[in-house]
Design an enzyme around this catalytic site. Structure first.
Site, short mmCIF file in Angstrom:
data_model
loop_
_atom_site.label_atom_id
_atom_site.label_comp_id
_atom_site.label_asym_id
_atom_site.label_seq_id
_atom_site.Cartn_x
_atom_site.Cartn_y
_atom_site.Cartn_z
N CYS A 38 5.76 -0.10 7.18
CA CYS A 38 5.40 1.03 6.31
C CYS A 38 6.63 1.41 5.51
O CYS A 38 7.74 1.44 6.05
CB CYS A 38 4.97 2.20 7.19
N LEU A 39 6.43 1.70 4.23
CA LEU A 39 7.58 2.08 3.39
C LEU A 39 8.22 3.38 3.88
O LEU A 39 9.38 3.65 3.57
CB LEU A 39 7.14 2.23 1.92
N HIS A 95 -2.65 7.67 6.80
CA HIS A 95 -1.61 8.52 6.20
C HIS A 95 -2.19 9.84 5.70
O HIS A 95 -1.51 10.86 5.69
CB HIS A 95 -0.97 7.80 5.00
N GLY A 130 0.84 -1.19 0.00
CA GLY A 130 0.00 0.00 0.00
C GLY A 130 0.87 1.24 0.00
O GLY A 130 2.03 1.20 0.43
N HIS A 133 -4.50 1.57 7.69
CA HIS A 133 -3.13 2.11 7.66
C HIS A 133 -3.01 3.22 6.60
O HIS A 133 -2.48 4.30 6.88
CB HIS A 133 -2.15 0.97 7.38
N GLU A 134 -3.48 2.93 5.40
CA GLU A 134 -3.32 3.91 4.31
C GLU A 134 -4.20 5.14 4.52
O GLU A 134 -3.78 6.26 4.26
CB GLU A 134 -3.61 3.26 2.94
N GLN A 192 3.19 9.99 1.00
CA GLN A 192 4.46 9.25 1.06
C GLN A 192 5.35 9.53 -0.15
O GLN A 192 6.55 9.25 -0.10
CB GLN A 192 4.20 7.74 1.16
NI NI Z 1 2.48 3.35 5.51
#
Ligand code: NI
Length: 160
Positions: free
Chosen positions: A93-94, A139, A46, A135-136, A51
């Site tokens: 998370c990236l 953000h 995701g 989660h997304e 991000q």
């Molecule tokens: Ni993330």
């Protein structure tokens, strides 16, 4: 399409609230294509627009694995409209490279959003999809999983 640079750790942009998308434009379509490409390149499941440094309410999710093909989602202006139950699991998370922690999330959610054609859609997710959606969506309001993790569970993981 292009791979965009992922913002990490203390980058302030990750803490900002994103703005709704009013209309589909070639620029936004390009952003979405780049988000998918950037997510796949980094072996993520995701990615949210902030991000990659863009404060717009857009997320992409693809939970496919080598032996399990899942539908990829692009969600524009997503809203959580239902949540139920509880699950505890590992989250990464990236934007927090090389780490993971335990986070409690709802086990079942429904999200309303627009798709890439700006049509209203509803996505129902259980377990991993419910976790990825929460989660997304977080953000887009500047919330990171590290804000919600269970104390003492943050640990290092091997990077791919
Ligand atoms: Ni993330």
């Amino acid at each position: 399409m292009a791979i965009r640079q992922i913002r990490v750790d203390d980058d302030e942009i990750l803490r900002k609230r994103c703005k709704p998308v009013k209309e589909m434009t070639p620029r936004i379509q390009e952003l979405i294509d780049d988000m998918f490409e950037t997510m796949y390149e980094n072996n993520g499941v995701g990615l949210a627009a902030p991000q990659v440094g863009v404060l717009k309410r857009i997320v992409v999710i693809d939970l496919s694995t080598d032996d399990n093909e899942e539908e990829p989602y692009c969600l524009i202006n997503p809203e959580l409209v239902f949540e139920e139950g509880e699950q505890e699991g590992e989250e990464g998370c990236l934007s927090v490279p090389g780490k993971a922690a335990k986070v409690v999330r709802p086990n079942h959610v429904i999200v309303k959003a627009l798709n890439e054609d700006m049509e209203e859609i509803e996505v129902e997710g259980f377990e991993l999809l419910a976790r990825a959606l929460c989660h997304e969506l977080d953000h887009l309001d500047g919330i990171m999983y590290t804000d919600l993790m269970e104390p003492g569970t943050l640990h290092k993981v091997e990077q791919e």
